[in-house]
Design a protein around this motif. Structure first.
Motif, PDB file in Angstrom:
ATOM      1  N   ARG A  17      -8.011  -0.396   2.004  1.00 51.95           N
ATOM      2  CA  ARG A  17      -7.606   0.889   1.722  1.00 51.95           C
ATOM      3  C   ARG A  17      -7.654   2.094   0.754  1.00 51.95           C
ATOM      4  O   ARG A  17      -8.411   3.278   1.563  1.00 51.95           O
ATOM      5  CB  ARG A  17      -6.040   1.031   1.880  1.00 51.95           C
ATOM      6  CG  ARG A  17      -4.864   2.079   2.439  1.00 51.95           C
ATOM      7  CD  ARG A  17      -4.330   1.909   3.053  1.00 51.95           C
ATOM      8  NE  ARG A  17      -3.072   1.486   0.919  1.00 51.95           N
ATOM      9  CZ  ARG A  17      -1.984   0.914   1.364  1.00 51.95           C
ATOM     10  NH1 ARG A  17      -0.846   0.749   2.568  1.00 51.95           N
ATOM     11  NH2 ARG A  17      -1.425   0.979   0.247  1.00 51.95           N
ATOM     12  N   ARG A  68      -5.789  14.205  -4.000  1.00 53.07           N
ATOM     13  CA  ARG A  68      -5.083  12.970  -3.746  1.00 53.07           C
ATOM     14  C   ARG A  68      -6.907  11.949  -3.129  1.00 53.07           C
ATOM     15  O   ARG A  68      -6.475  10.204  -3.164  1.00 53.07           O
ATOM     16  CB  ARG A  68      -3.795  12.710  -3.393  1.00 53.07           C
ATOM     17  CG  ARG A  68      -2.816  13.197  -4.588  1.00 53.07           C
ATOM     18  CD  ARG A  68      -1.885  12.045  -4.504  1.00 53.07           C
ATOM     19  NE  ARG A  68      -1.283  12.759  -4.882  1.00 53.07           N
ATOM     20  CZ  ARG A  68       0.592  12.589  -4.956  1.00 53.07           C
ATOM     21  NH1 ARG A  68       1.502  12.351  -3.677  1.00 53.07           N
ATOM     22  NH2 ARG A  68       1.302  13.434  -5.396  1.00 53.07           N
ATOM     23  N   ASP A  78       2.561  -4.082  -5.522  1.00 53.95           N
ATOM     24  CA  ASP A  78       3.280  -4.359  -4.659  1.00 53.95           C
ATOM     25  C   ASP A  78       2.308  -4.462  -2.837  1.00 53.95           C
ATOM     26  O   ASP A  78       3.282  -4.153  -2.105  1.00 53.95           O
ATOM     27  CB  ASP A  78       4.929  -3.941  -4.471  1.00 53.95           C
ATOM     28  CG  ASP A  78       4.690  -2.484  -4.495  1.00 53.95           C
ATOM     29  OD1 ASP A  78       4.239  -1.688  -4.593  1.00 53.95           O
ATOM     30  OD2 ASP A  78       6.022  -1.884  -4.057  1.00 53.95           O
ATOM     31  N   PHE A 125      -1.360  -1.428  -6.019  1.00 55.27           N
ATOM     32  CA  PHE A 125      -0.060  -1.230  -6.981  1.00 55.27           C
ATOM     33  C   PHE A 125       0.168  -2.745  -6.817  1.00 55.27           C
ATOM     34  O   PHE A 125      -0.719  -3.471  -6.012  1.00 55.27           O
ATOM     35  CB  PHE A 125       1.247  -0.302  -5.842  1.00 55.27           C
ATOM     36  CG  PHE A 125       1.097   0.862  -6.048  1.00 55.27           C
ATOM     37  CD1 PHE A 125       1.660   1.634  -7.651  1.00 55.27           C
ATOM     38  CD2 PHE A 125       0.338   1.667  -5.093  1.00 55.27           C
ATOM     39  CE1 PHE A 125       1.607   3.034  -7.616  1.00 55.27           C
ATOM     40  CE2 PHE A 125       0.470   2.893  -5.112  1.00 55.27           C
ATOM     41  CZ  PHE A 125       0.940   3.358  -6.173  1.00 55.27           C
ATOM     42  N   ARG A 149       1.938  -2.439  -0.583  1.00 57.92           N
ATOM     43  CA  ARG A 149       2.208  -1.464   0.015  1.00 57.92           C
ATOM     44  C   ARG A 149       1.492  -0.999   1.359  1.00 57.92           C
ATOM     45  O   ARG A 149       1.322  -0.296   1.640  1.00 57.92           O
ATOM     46  CB  ARG A 149       2.574  -0.104  -0.659  1.00 57.92           C
ATOM     47  CG  ARG A 149       2.943  -0.127  -1.985  1.00 57.92           C
ATOM     48  CD  ARG A 149       3.482   1.091  -2.460  1.00 57.92           C
ATOM     49  NE  ARG A 149       4.164   1.192  -3.889  1.00 57.92           N
ATOM     50  CZ  ARG A 149       4.337   2.430  -4.674  1.00 57.92           C
ATOM     51  NH1 ARG A 149       4.003   3.034  -4.446  1.00 57.92           N
ATOM     52  NH2 ARG A 149       5.130   1.954  -6.165  1.00 57.92           N
ATOM     53  N   LEU A 150       1.409  -1.490   1.854  1.00 62.08           N
ATOM     54  CA  LEU A 150       0.913  -2.190   3.277  1.00 62.08           C
ATOM     55  C   LEU A 150       2.060  -1.924   4.617  1.00 62.08           C
ATOM     56  O   LEU A 150       3.102  -2.195   4.184  1.00 62.08           O
ATOM     57  CB  LEU A 150       0.024  -3.605   3.723  1.00 62.08           C
ATOM     58  CG  LEU A 150      -1.039  -3.976   2.551  1.00 62.08           C
ATOM     59  CD1 LEU A 150      -1.528  -4.652   2.574  1.00 62.08           C
ATOM     60  CD2 LEU A 150      -1.851  -2.735   2.842  1.00 62.08           C
ATOM     61  N   LEU A 151       1.404  -1.988   5.653  1.00 54.69           N
ATOM     62  CA  LEU A 151       2.410  -1.214   6.408  1.00 54.69           C
ATOM     63  C   LEU A 151       2.651  -2.143   7.035  1.00 54.69           C
ATOM     64  O   LEU A 151       1.668  -2.791   7.939  1.00 54.69           O
ATOM     65  CB  LEU A 151       2.536  -0.202   7.422  1.00 54.69           C
ATOM     66  CG  LEU A 151       2.380   1.766   6.814  1.00 54.69           C
ATOM     67  CD1 LEU A 151       1.627   2.235   8.081  1.00 54.69           C
ATOM     68  CD2 LEU A 151       3.176   1.660   6.488  1.00 54.69           C
ATOM     69  N   HIS A 152       3.924  -3.026   7.466  1.00 56.21           N
ATOM     70  CA  HIS A 152       3.861  -3.711   8.031  1.00 56.21           C
ATOM     71  C   HIS A 152       4.161  -4.791   9.672  1.00 56.21           C
ATOM     72  O   HIS A 152       3.477  -5.636   9.925  1.00 56.21           O
ATOM     73  CB  HIS A 152       5.562  -4.547   7.566  1.00 56.21           C
ATOM     74  CG  HIS A 152       5.916  -4.581   5.782  1.00 56.21           C
ATOM     75  ND1 HIS A 152       5.045  -5.672   5.319  1.00 56.21           N
ATOM     76  CD2 HIS A 152       7.368  -4.249   5.699  1.00 56.21           C
ATOM     77  CE1 HIS A 152       5.675  -5.630   4.070  1.00 56.21           C
ATOM     78  NE2 HIS A 152       6.635  -4.961   4.014  1.00 56.21           N
ATOM     79  N   ASN A 153       3.464  -3.220  10.305  1.00 55.46           N
ATOM     80  CA  ASN A 153       3.811  -3.164  12.162  1.00 55.46           C
ATOM     81  C   ASN A 153       2.283  -3.190  12.372  1.00 55.46           C
ATOM     82  O   ASN A 153       2.243  -2.365  13.512  1.00 55.46           O
ATOM     83  CB  ASN A 153       5.330  -2.559  12.590  1.00 55.46           C
ATOM     84  CG  ASN A 153       4.914  -1.573  11.781  1.00 55.46           C
ATOM     85  OD1 ASN A 153       3.978  -0.956  10.825  1.00 55.46           O
ATOM     86  ND2 ASN A 153       5.472   0.005  12.347  1.00 55.46           N
ATOM     87  N   LYS A 154       1.523  -3.146  11.012  1.00 58.41           N
ATOM     88  CA  LYS A 154      -0.046  -2.438  11.345  1.00 58.41           C
ATOM     89  C   LYS A 154      -0.633  -3.622  10.958  1.00 58.41           C
ATOM     90  O   LYS A 154      -0.294  -4.128   9.900  1.00 58.41           O
ATOM     91  CB  LYS A 154      -0.115  -1.310  10.907  1.00 58.41           C
ATOM     92  CG  LYS A 154       0.549  -0.315  11.196  1.00 58.41           C
ATOM     93  CD  LYS A 154      -0.148   1.116  10.544  1.00 58.41           C
ATOM     94  CE  LYS A 154       0.090   2.666  11.292  1.00 58.41           C
ATOM     95  NZ  LYS A 154       1.015   2.880  12.263  1.00 58.41           N
ATOM     96  N   VAL A 171      -5.445   4.201  -4.712  1.00 60.13           N
ATOM     97  CA  VAL A 171      -4.657   3.632  -5.440  1.00 60.13           C
ATOM     98  C   VAL A 171      -4.363   2.051  -5.326  1.00 60.13           C
ATOM     99  O   VAL A 171      -4.409   2.375  -3.917  1.00 60.13           O
ATOM    100  CB  VAL A 171      -3.332   4.343  -5.683  1.00 60.13           C
ATOM    101  CG1 VAL A 171      -2.532   4.216  -6.679  1.00 60.13           C
ATOM    102  CG2 VAL A 171      -3.645   6.158  -5.705  1.00 60.13           C
ATOM    103  N   PHE A 218      -5.476   4.066   9.184  1.00 62.32           N
ATOM    104  CA  PHE A 218      -4.267   4.683   9.058  1.00 62.32           C
ATOM    105  C   PHE A 218      -4.629   5.779   7.347  1.00 62.32           C
ATOM    106  O   PHE A 218      -4.749   7.357   8.152  1.00 62.32           O
ATOM    107  CB  PHE A 218      -3.153   4.077   8.548  1.00 62.32           C
ATOM    108  CG  PHE A 218      -1.983   4.375   7.957  1.00 62.32           C
ATOM    109  CD1 PHE A 218      -1.365   5.416   9.623  1.00 62.32           C
ATOM    110  CD2 PHE A 218      -0.947   4.583   7.086  1.00 62.32           C
ATOM    111  CE1 PHE A 218      -0.100   5.997   9.374  1.00 62.32           C
ATOM    112  CE2 PHE A 218       0.294   5.756   7.332  1.00 62.32           C
ATOM    113  CZ  PHE A 218       0.166   6.090   7.914  1.00 62.32           C
ATOM    114  N   THR A 219      -5.254   5.561   6.358  1.00 63.00           N
ATOM    115  CA  THR A 219      -5.944   6.662   5.481  1.00 63.00           C
ATOM    116  C   THR A 219      -6.867   7.388   6.162  1.00 63.00           C
ATOM    117  O   THR A 219      -6.548   8.162   6.019  1.00 63.00           O
ATOM    118  CB  THR A 219      -6.270   5.572   4.379  1.00 63.00           C
ATOM    119  OG1 THR A 219      -5.853   4.604   4.032  1.00 63.00           O
ATOM    120  CG2 THR A 219      -6.582   6.426   3.748  1.00 63.00           C
TER     121      THR A 219
END
Lengths: 247, 304
Positions: free
Chosen positions: A151, A79, A88, A86, A90-95, A84, A103-104
Motif C-alpha cells: 500500500r 503526502r 501495527d 507502521f 494499519r490495514l482495514l480489517h473489512n477489506k 509510510v 483504497f489508497t
C-alpha cells in the motif's frame, strides 16, 4: 530529499525537548536506519517528515519543499509522495488485500484502469500475488506487513518511511521484510526506517543515525546498531530510563 | 470511481448509525414542521390583514341630543355641522386619502344595529332615537385611517371617530404571538437538530477513525474525506425536511382547506399554493443547516 536544519521540538507539557537541534541530510536513494531507545525522538522525526508535527524551531525540507511554508490544505497532496509503514500495519480489517491496496489509489482519485494494473503489480513485488482476495486476519503478521508495504509503495513514492516495521514480527519474518525493503531501495526509493532491532541494523550495513534524548549521537555510513565503544551501552541506557521515569 | 466510493461511504455511514440517523430525521422533521407552521401563520396574518383592512371603515359618529363632550353640547349635530365634516373630507388636503363616504341616518343605524344584535338584551332598549347619525368613510388605504380620524375628531358636532382597524388589532396580536411562539419552538428545535446532526457525524467519524487515519496518511484530500460525512448529514436532514414539507402541505390541504375553510367562509385561509411555497424553504433550511453542522463537526478529523 530530506533535510533538517537545527530542528527542535518541545511539547509544552514536557520540559525536555523531544528533538534538540537536529541537523540531518538524507539523499536520494539512501537507506537510513534511525536507532535509539524508546522516547529518543525517532518517531517524532518521522512524523515531522510527514508534517504531522511542526518543529518548534529550525527548518524541515522534504522533496524540495519547506514544510513550515506548506499550507495545511496542500499537505494531503504532499503526502502522496511519501509511503509510510507502521509497526501495527494499519490495514482495514473489512477489506481484502487487493481492496486495502486499491483504497489508497481510490482516495487519491486514480482511475479504475490504473488501479487494476498497479495493484496486482505491486502485490507481485511484495510476494502476495496469490492472496489478493484474503482478508487481513487470514494472513500472518509478515504477510500483513507486506500488504502495508504494498500500500505504501503502490503509488511509487520517492520516499518510504518505516516506523519499526518489524517490531511485531519474528526474526525470520523480519528478514524477509528487510529483504523486501532493500529491494524497494534498490529501485531508487529513499528508505528511512526507525528500529531498535540490533541484528537487522548490523546485517544490513547501511547508514545509521542514532538518537538519544532528542539529539543525534552519531551518524555513520554503513554502521551497526551499537557504537563500537563497549563502555557506552547498558549503563547509559539505564540512566536514560531513570530520567524518563522522573519526567 | 470516486463518486461510487463516496456513495458507498455514505450508505455505510447511514446504515451503521441507523438509530441516530432516525432520530436526526425525526428531530429535523418536527423542527422544520414548526418553522413551516410559523411561516404559514405569518402568511395567514398578512392575508387576513389584507382582507379585513380593505373592508375596515372609519366611523364618524355625530352628537345626539343627550351627548355632552368637548364637541357636543347636548344638542344633536346640525345638518350644517354634518355638511362641514363632509366638506373637510372632500377638501384638497384630505380627499386623496378618502375613498367612499356614506351617510347613515338614525333609521339606517337602527336597522343595522337590529340586524347585528336583534333578539339580545341590548336590542330591547334600542330605538332609532338612541342611535347616532354617522358617516361611514372608506380610507383610500388602511394606513390612511389615522389621518382621517385626526382631521375630523375635533370638529364641532362630532361625537367620536372610531377606526375599525383598532378592533381587529387584538386578533392580529394574538395570531402574531402564536406565530412568534411557533418560531421560538422552531429555533429551539433547530438548535437541537443541529447539535444532534453534529453528534451523529462525530459518532460516524469516530467509528471510521481507522479509515480516516489511513486516508489522511495516504494523502486523501480534505474534501474527499469530508464529503461523505456532509452528504450523510444532509441526507438525514433532507429526509426530515421532506417529511416536514409533506406534513405542512397535508395540513393545509386536508385540515385548513378541507375542514376549516368551509366553516369560516368569510375568512381567507392560506391555500395549498402558500404551502407549496413554504415546502422548498423548509427543505432549503434543512439542507443548509445539516451541511454546515456536518462540515463543522468533521473539521476536527481533518486537522493535520
Amino acid at each position: 530529499m530530506i533535510r533538517f536544519d537545527e530542528v527542535s521540538k518541545t511539547y509544552s507539557r514536557k520540559a525536555r525537548p523531544a528533538l534538540e537541534s537536529i541537523s540531518l541530510e538524507i539523499l536520494k536513494g539512501e537507506f537510513v536506519f534511525l536507532v535509539g531507545a524508546s522516547g529518543s525522538g525517532k518517531s517524532t522525526l518521522i512524523r515531522m517528515v510527514l508534517r504531522e508535527e511542526r518543529p518548534t524551531s529550525g527548518e524541515v525540507h522534504v522533496l524540495g519543499q519547506r514544510l513550515q511554508a506548506l499550507p495545511s490544505r496542500r499537505v494531503p497532496f504532499f503526502r502522496r509522495n511519501l509511503g509510510v509503514v507502521f509497526q501495527d500495519f494499519r490495514l482495514l480489517h473489512n477489506k481484502t488485500v487487493y481492496e486495502n491496496v486499491a483504497f489508497t489509489l481510490q482516495v487519491i482519485g486514480k482511475s479504475r484502469g490504473f488501479i487494476s494494473e498497479a495493484v496486482p503489480d505491486v502485490l507481485k513485488i511484495v510476494g502476495l500475488a496469490g492472496k489478493a482476495s484474503r482478508l487481513p486476519h487470514e494472513l500472518s503478521g509478515g504477510e500483513q506487513q507486506r500488504v502495508a508495504i504494498a500500500r505504501a509503495v503502490v503509488n511509487r513514492p520517492p520516499i518510504l518511511l518505516a516506523d519499526e516495521p518489524t517490531g511485531n514480527l519474528d526474526p525470520s519474518t523480519s528478514a524477509g521484510i528487510m529483504a523486501l525493503l532493500a529491494r524497494i531501495n534498490e529501485g531508487g526509493t529513499t528508505v528511512v526506517m526507525a528500529t531498535h532491532e540490533a541484528s537487522i541494523v548490523d546485517s544490513m550495513q547501511k547508514r545509521v543515525v542514532e538518537l538519544d534524548a532528542g539529539r543525534i549521537m552519531r551518524d555513520e555510513a554503513s554502521g551497526s546498531y551499537r557504537r563500537q565503544l563497549a563502555a557506552y551501552d547498558d549503563e547509559d541506557q539505564d540512566a536514560d530510563e531513570g530520567a524518563e521515569v522522573r519526567a | 470511481m470516486r463518486l461510487q466510493l463516496i456513495g458507498q461511504e455514505v450508505w455505510n455511514g447511514l446504515r451503521r448509525n441507523l438509530s441516530v440517523v432516525v432520530s436526526v430525521v425525526l428531530v429535523t422533521f418536527i423542527s422544520l414542521s414548526f418553522v413551516g407552521a410559523a411561516i404559514l401563520l405569518q402568511l395567514q396574518i398578512n392575508q387576513m390583514k389584507g382582507f379585513w383592512y380593505d373592508r375596515a371603515q372609519v366611523g364618524i359618529y355625530f352628537c345626539g341630543p343627550v351627548d355632552a363632550t368637548e364637541t357636543c353640547t347636548q344638542t344633536a349635530a346640525t345638518e350644517e355641522q354634518v355638511q362641514a365634516v363632509q366638506d373637510v373630507l372632500a377638501s384638497g388636503a384630505i380627499a386623496p386619502y378618502v375613498g367612499d363616504v356614506v351617510f347613515e341616518d338614525r333609521e339606517q343605524a337602527y336597522a343595522n344595529f337590529m340586524e347585528q344584535f336583534g333578539g339580545t338584551a341590548s336590542a330591547e332598549f334600542a330605538s332609532p332615537e338612541t342611535m347616532n347619525e354617522a358617516l361611514r368613510v372608506q380610507p383610500a388605504s388602511p394606513a390612511d385611517a389615522e389621518l382621517i380620524r385626526e382631521a375630523t375628531s375635533a370638529l364641532p358636532g362630532v361625537l367620536e371617530v372610531r377606526d375599525q382597524q383598532a378592533l381587529l388589532d387584538p386578533i392580529f396580536q394574538v395570531l402574531n404571538t402564536a406565530s412568534l411562539a411557533a418560531i421560538g419552538v422552531a429555533v429551539l428545535m433547530l438548535v437541537a437538530a443541529v447539535l444532534l446532526i453534529s453528534t451523529t457525524i462525530r459518532l460516524s467519524a469516530f467509528s471510521r477513525k481507522r479509515e480516516l487515519g489511513i486516508m489522511r496518511l495516504v494523502g486523501a484530500s480534505n474534501r474527499f474525506i469530508q464529503t461523505p460525512f456532509i452528504i450523510e448529514g444532509v441526507v438525514a436532514a433532507l429526509l426530515g425536511a421532506v417529511l416536514a414539507a409533506g406534513s405542512v402541505i397535508a395540513i393545509v390541504h386536508f385540515f385548513l382547506q378541507g375542514y376549516v375553510a368551509p366553516m369560516l367562509q368569510t375568512i381567507a385561509i392560506v391555500t395549498i399554493d402558500d404551502a407549496l411555497l413554504v415546502a422548498p424553504v423548509l427543505v432549503g433550511i434543512g439542507v443548509l443547516f445539516a451541511g454546515v453542522a456536518a462540515a463543522v463537526a468533521i473539521r476536527r478529523y481533518l486537522r493535520i
